[in-house]
Design an enzyme around this catalytic site. Structure first.
Site, PDB file in Angstrom:
ATOM      1  N   ARG A 129       0.823  -1.225   0.000  1.00 26.73           N
ATOM      2  CA  ARG A 129       0.000   0.000   0.000  1.00 26.73           C
ATOM      3  C   ARG A 129       0.850   1.265   0.000  1.00 26.73           C
ATOM      4  O   ARG A 129       0.477   2.289   0.552  1.00 26.73           O
ATOM      5  CB  ARG A 129      -0.973   0.009   1.177  1.00 26.73           C
ATOM      6  CG  ARG A 129      -2.008  -1.089   1.101  1.00 26.73           C
ATOM      7  CD  ARG A 129      -3.203  -0.845   1.992  1.00 26.73           C
ATOM      8  NE  ARG A 129      -3.996  -2.075   2.013  1.00 26.73           N
ATOM      9  CZ  ARG A 129      -3.791  -3.069   2.870  1.00 26.73           C
ATOM     10  NH1 ARG A 129      -2.843  -2.973   3.790  1.00 26.73           N
ATOM     11  NH2 ARG A 129      -4.539  -4.141   2.801  1.00 26.73           N
ATOM     12  N   LYS A 151       0.083  11.468 -11.265  1.00 23.95           N
ATOM     13  CA  LYS A 151      -0.764  10.507 -11.981  1.00 23.95           C
ATOM     14  C   LYS A 151       0.084   9.331 -12.422  1.00 23.95           C
ATOM     15  O   LYS A 151       1.136   9.497 -13.040  1.00 23.95           O
ATOM     16  CB  LYS A 151      -1.360  11.159 -13.227  1.00 23.95           C
ATOM     17  CG  LYS A 151      -2.545  12.021 -12.954  1.00 23.95           C
ATOM     18  CD  LYS A 151      -3.366  12.067 -14.236  1.00 23.95           C
ATOM     19  CE  LYS A 151      -4.110  13.318 -14.432  1.00 23.95           C
ATOM     20  NZ  LYS A 151      -4.761  13.319 -15.751  1.00 23.95           N
ATOM     21  N   GLU A 193       4.623  19.221 -25.312  1.00 28.35           N
ATOM     22  CA  GLU A 193       4.069  19.490 -23.978  1.00 28.35           C
ATOM     23  C   GLU A 193       4.624  20.797 -23.416  1.00 28.35           C
ATOM     24  O   GLU A 193       3.932  21.504 -22.678  1.00 28.35           O
ATOM     25  CB  GLU A 193       4.384  18.332 -23.008  1.00 28.35           C
ATOM     26  CG  GLU A 193       3.969  16.953 -23.498  1.00 28.35           C
ATOM     27  CD  GLU A 193       2.500  16.607 -23.220  1.00 28.35           C
ATOM     28  OE1 GLU A 193       1.774  17.447 -22.656  1.00 28.35           O
ATOM     29  OE2 GLU A 193       2.091  15.488 -23.601  1.00 28.35           O
ATOM     30  N   LYS A 234       3.241  23.129 -14.403  1.00 26.40           N
ATOM     31  CA  LYS A 234       2.476  21.936 -14.063  1.00 26.40           C
ATOM     32  C   LYS A 234       2.266  21.851 -12.561  1.00 26.40           C
ATOM     33  O   LYS A 234       1.160  21.542 -12.081  1.00 26.40           O
ATOM     34  CB  LYS A 234       3.160  20.669 -14.572  1.00 26.40           C
ATOM     35  CG  LYS A 234       2.400  19.424 -14.143  1.00 26.40           C
ATOM     36  CD  LYS A 234       2.284  18.354 -15.178  1.00 26.40           C
ATOM     37  CE  LYS A 234       1.351  17.252 -14.690  1.00 26.40           C
ATOM     38  NZ  LYS A 234       1.418  16.028 -15.480  1.00 26.40           N
ATOM     39  N   GLU A 244      -7.670  16.565  -9.921  1.00 26.71           N
ATOM     40  CA  GLU A 244      -8.258  16.783 -11.236  1.00 26.71           C
ATOM     41  C   GLU A 244      -9.765  16.878 -11.233  1.00 26.71           C
ATOM     42  O   GLU A 244     -10.473  16.081 -11.848  1.00 26.71           O
ATOM     43  CB  GLU A 244      -7.857  15.660 -12.203  1.00 26.71           C
ATOM     44  CG  GLU A 244      -8.231  16.010 -13.637  1.00 26.71           C
ATOM     45  CD  GLU A 244      -7.625  15.052 -14.625  1.00 26.71           C
ATOM     46  OE1 GLU A 244      -7.384  13.910 -14.273  1.00 26.71           O
ATOM     47  OE2 GLU A 244      -7.404  15.491 -15.755  1.00 26.71           O
ATOM     48  N   ARG A 248      -7.139  21.491 -13.182  1.00 29.01           N
ATOM     49  CA  ARG A 248      -6.122  20.582 -13.685  1.00 29.01           C
ATOM     50  C   ARG A 248      -6.450  20.057 -15.066  1.00 29.01           C
ATOM     51  O   ARG A 248      -5.554  19.683 -15.827  1.00 29.01           O
ATOM     52  CB  ARG A 248      -5.948  19.413 -12.705  1.00 29.01           C
ATOM     53  CG  ARG A 248      -4.862  18.442 -13.137  1.00 29.01           C
ATOM     54  CD  ARG A 248      -4.383  17.583 -11.996  1.00 29.01           C
ATOM     55  NE  ARG A 248      -3.411  16.607 -12.471  1.00 29.01           N
ATOM     56  CZ  ARG A 248      -2.613  15.915 -11.685  1.00 29.01           C
ATOM     57  NH1 ARG A 248      -2.676  16.079 -10.396  1.00 29.01           N
ATOM     58  NH2 ARG A 248      -1.759  15.060 -12.187  1.00 29.01           N
ATOM     59  N   ASN A 252      -5.014  19.008 -20.158  1.00 30.92           N
ATOM     60  CA  ASN A 252      -5.425  18.102 -21.229  1.00 30.92           C
ATOM     61  C   ASN A 252      -5.587  18.804 -22.567  1.00 30.92           C
ATOM     62  O   ASN A 252      -6.084  18.199 -23.518  1.00 30.92           O
ATOM     63  CB  ASN A 252      -6.722  17.402 -20.852  1.00 30.92           C
ATOM     64  CG  ASN A 252      -6.497  16.390 -19.748  1.00 30.92           C
ATOM     65  OD1 ASN A 252      -5.489  15.693 -19.752  1.00 30.92           O
ATOM     66  ND2 ASN A 252      -7.402  16.334 -18.787  1.00 30.92           N
ATOM     67  N   HIS A 255      -5.252  16.894 -25.687  1.00 26.92           N
ATOM     68  CA  HIS A 255      -5.153  15.487 -25.312  1.00 26.92           C
ATOM     69  C   HIS A 255      -6.375  14.656 -25.657  1.00 26.92           C
ATOM     70  O   HIS A 255      -6.266  13.441 -25.818  1.00 26.92           O
ATOM     71  CB  HIS A 255      -4.834  15.338 -23.821  1.00 26.92           C
ATOM     72  CG  HIS A 255      -3.384  15.533 -23.520  1.00 26.92           C
ATOM     73  ND1 HIS A 255      -2.727  16.719 -23.775  1.00 26.92           N
ATOM     74  CD2 HIS A 255      -2.445  14.693 -23.009  1.00 26.92           C
ATOM     75  CE1 HIS A 255      -1.458  16.602 -23.421  1.00 26.92           C
ATOM     76  NE2 HIS A 255      -1.262  15.383 -22.948  1.00 26.92           N
ATOM     77  N   HIS A 259      -5.364  11.574 -27.587  1.00 28.09           N
ATOM     78  CA  HIS A 259      -5.559  10.192 -27.120  1.00 28.09           C
ATOM     79  C   HIS A 259      -6.360   9.380 -28.132  1.00 28.09           C
ATOM     80  O   HIS A 259      -6.089   8.202 -28.351  1.00 28.09           O
ATOM     81  CB  HIS A 259      -6.272  10.179 -25.763  1.00 28.09           C
ATOM     82  CG  HIS A 259      -5.380  10.527 -24.618  1.00 28.09           C
ATOM     83  ND1 HIS A 259      -5.864  10.890 -23.385  1.00 28.09           N
ATOM     84  CD2 HIS A 259      -4.027  10.557 -24.517  1.00 28.09           C
ATOM     85  CE1 HIS A 259      -4.844  11.145 -22.567  1.00 28.09           C
ATOM     86  NE2 HIS A 259      -3.731  10.949 -23.233  1.00 28.09           N
ATOM     87  N   HIS A 274       2.993   9.822 -28.204  1.00 27.27           N
ATOM     88  CA  HIS A 274       2.070  10.649 -27.427  1.00 27.27           C
ATOM     89  C   HIS A 274       2.164  12.148 -27.763  1.00 27.27           C
ATOM     90  O   HIS A 274       1.165  12.790 -28.094  1.00 27.27           O
ATOM     91  CB  HIS A 274       2.317  10.414 -25.939  1.00 27.27           C
ATOM     92  CG  HIS A 274       1.498  11.255 -25.025  1.00 27.27           C
ATOM     93  ND1 HIS A 274       0.160  11.017 -24.808  1.00 27.27           N
ATOM     94  CD2 HIS A 274       1.822  12.351 -24.288  1.00 27.27           C
ATOM     95  CE1 HIS A 274      -0.305  11.930 -23.966  1.00 27.27           C
ATOM     96  NE2 HIS A 274       0.680  12.741 -23.631  1.00 27.27           N
TER      97      HIS A 274
END
Ligand SMILES: NC(=O)c1ccc[n+]([C@@H]2O[C@H](COP(=O)([O-])OP(=O)(O)OC[C@H]3O[C@@H](n4cnc5c(N)ncnc54)[C@H](O)[C@@H]3O)[C@@H](O)[C@H]2O)c1
Ligand SMILES: NC(=O)c1ccc[n+]([C@@H]2O[C@H](COP(=O)([O-])OP(=O)(O)OC[C@H]3O[C@@H](n4cnc5c(N)ncnc54)[C@H](O)[C@@H]3O)[C@@H](O)[C@H]2O)c1
Ligand SMILES: [Zn+2]
Ligand SMILES: [Zn+2]
Lengths: 379, 379
Positions: A129, A151, A193, A234, A244, A248, A252, A255, A259, A274
């Site tokens: 954990r 993330k 980016e 960022k 998010e 946030r 994207n 994106h 994606h 990407h």
């Protein structure tokens, strides 16, 4: 929040309460990793997860540095590429960490690009954990984006990054020197980016990049500056909105289209990586905004001109091979995480540096935009 | 914090800030689930994960209740038993949730014992980096223990629960009526955890149980009372120490020995189920404490007498088949999560209701204790 060290190294502090951490940016950080880690983390064991490209170049110097500071190391080198972000590899990494008896105060180090960072951060967050986790991003994309913000995750047959957790690193060490061995194509992809941060809300940074991008590509102070500004941008967004829910989402920009294009090309990096998807996606986002009368078409042209100047793809027709029809692309966007009750969440813009979150974009608008795009001679 | 409703239902509020949630305890909650969930969670979709035993009995009434309140449902029924807490099943559950397009505000419901709760809670926490999650524990153990506190996870070949996350549920619905279909053996196993709360720090509750355990077994108000007191005790500890750095470790009374015994019997539930391991483990913890001159041997005898009265195993010799030698048991404890720099963390006691965390137990002490235990005619 940003801080200068004597050797030109930059330190960005990410103030997330008990999850606060530092990002160090500069040349030669791999050789200094042992010192930076051993002063911050108690455990005397580290497991390094890397990929075969990066491992061949930097695993040995990193292990040497850790061992010199009294940290016992084990390592695992995985195949390079997006396919490594899978359940199978997640299980493999967990298994190696448990086999090595990594305990809560020991360290798991991700040495590689975003693929290794995302996979390793996920594994480090679920083994026992959660054990200590250090990001050592080695691609430009991972230095300015994926290593900051917490993330982590893997892909599934349903789409990218659909399984994962938020897991903030304990430290980020971005050695800007290692970018010299990155392929020009990967460097450009990461640069998309960097440009994104200008396009979101820093028109002056975008203008600076239009002038100084050659220096960023060649290395030295301008490169460090561009990476530090990107990390700071960022980090600011992440601090304002760690999980998010609102602001946030601006990250994207480009994106949702991007994606969908990655899915449409089966994550085949020969066709699209990407950052390239993001580059095309950002141009599409500006054009789509212009079509909705939100922005001037000139802004889209300026964005496209700059991205094309650095050598990035900017149009659907830049992608080799056939693309699926518009409704399949739309379907890929709808399966993307950013969906609320049937409406698409999109980042739209009023112009360069004036992006905003629109969470009520009707899928039909996107469909007709894509249909026209793909039908026009321009694609 | 506890609250009474007219129908005898108890409500325990777990005040964890933005992760706060309610535990509802009472008869007939499955039939009322739709109402309780739809007033608390926005999304109109729910995925129910259950096992084949529980699903056969309670899946239909639960689906009816949800659908009556306008919640669209899908379900997945997995094999019953500890082996289901695996990477393969985790992947399967994630796949089903993504296939069903469960979004962030939709609900994933764990309908079953601790196995289903742990697995499902883990999956719900990693799909899209977290969707809504409701625990509907159906075994006594899961009602008084595993459904409260947010620990979720799976087992690996290295040990139990070594991979997982903290994921607090949004709601816990414990229908005490369903315990009537639980096998007496499983009921007793769960009862070991109920007794544990008394042994940790509530000597009056332990004394109450010594008097009233028959009523707890037969159902009605005493059962609801025992479950509510247990949930409250666990919730109090969790609130004081959500991430298990200190006080929360007390909940592991009996568990370090217990987990080792589970590993030693290959998690074969024909030989030993979790609560049985805990029962034996609690007796061992009291005996070990007495051997270290921390507690009176009489306390261990009183604990053993009560657990034996309800029909629980209390000795190593109660386990069918052969056990591995002491050093293998010790090794299993050392691979358990509760290890700090080579010392074992153990919950020891000064007597009934006077447990404490000892994080410096030398492995050699444990080894000689086990060796003597296993060699003695008593085992
Ligand atoms: N977590 C986040 O917030 C976030 C954000 C953006 C992107 N991502 C993820 O990041 C991934 C993309 O990252 P990426 O572009 O770094 O991909 P990558 O990790 O696949 O790296 C790209 C290629 O460059 C190679 N490489 C990396 N560093 C090198 C170096 N210094 N020298 C030589 N070769 C090197 C790698 O071996 C690989 O072949 C995607 O999976 C994406 O989903 C995550
Ligand atoms: N997350 C935590 O904090 C925590 C705490 C304690 C235990 N656990 C975990 O919980 C698991 C053990 O839980 P468990 O004892 O509930 O095991 P389980 O889920 O395997 O359930 C035991 C058996 O009882 C059956 N069953 C459950 N409810 C029933 C009902 N109402 N009627 C008929 N049959 C029913 C199940 O099908 C199963 O065969 C272990 O994996 C343990 O690690 C987790
Ligand atoms: Zn990106
Ligand atoms: Zn237990």
């Amino acid at each position: 929040m940003a801080d200068d060290r004597e050797n030109g190294e930059r330190v960005i502090h990410v103030p997330l309460g008990e999850r606060a951490y530092d990002i160090l940016i500069g040349e030669g950080l791999i050789a200094r990793a042992g010192g930076e880690i051993s002063t911050r983390i108690k455990g005397r064991k580290a497991a390094i997860i890397t990929d075969e490209h990066v491992g061949a170049l930097y695993l040995e110097p990193l292990m040497d540095s850790l061992q010199a500071d009294g940290i016992e190391t084990v390592s695992l080198s995985l195949p390079a590429g997006e396919k490594t972000k899978s359940f199978d590899h997640l299980q493999k990494v967990c298994d190696v960490l448990l086999e090595a008896r990594i305990e809560r105060n020991d360290t798991v180090i991700a040495l590689g690009g975003g693929v290794i960072g995302d996979l390793t951060g996920f594994a480090a967050g679920i083994v026992r954990r959660g054990v200590r986790f250090v990001q050592m991003p080695t691609s430009l994309l991972s230095q300015v984006d994926s290593s900051v913000g917490g993330k982590t995750g893997i892909n599934t047959r349903h789409g990218k990054n659909l399984v994962g957790i938020f897991n903030q690193p304990d430290l980020v060490l971005a050695d800007t020197g290692v970018l010299n061995s990155l392929s020009p194509r990967e460097f450009r992809a990461g640069y998309a980016e960097v440009a994104k941060y200008g396009l979101i809300d820093q028109p002056d940074f975008f203008a600076w990049l239009e002038k100084n991008w050659r220096e960023v590509f060649s290395g030295g102070a301008a490169r460090t500056e561009a990476i530090a500004r990107s990390c700071q941008a960022k980090a600011d967004v992440v601090v304002a909105d760690e999980r998010e829910n609102g602001r946030r989402a601006l990250l994207n920009l480009g994106h949702t289209f991007g994606h969908a294009l990655e899915a449409a090309t089966q994550y085949d990096s020969a066709r699209l990586v990407h950052g390239e998807g993001v580059a095309i996606g950002m141009v599409l986002a500006h054009e789509f905004s212009a079509r909705l009368n939100l922005a001037s078409p000139d802004d889209g042209k300026r964005v496209e001109a700059h991205l094309r100047a650095v050598g990035l793809p900017t149009r659907l027709s830049d992608i080799e091979g056939e693309l699926p029809p518009p409704h399949i692309l739309l379907d890929a966007m709808a399966q993307d995480k950013k969906v609320k009750a049937g409406k698409l969440t999109f980042i739209l813009t009023h112009g360069i540096g004036q992006s905003f979150v629109a969470d009520d974009v009707p899928p039909s608008e996107v469909l007709s935009f894509l249909t026209d795009k793909m039908a026009s001679a321009n694609i």
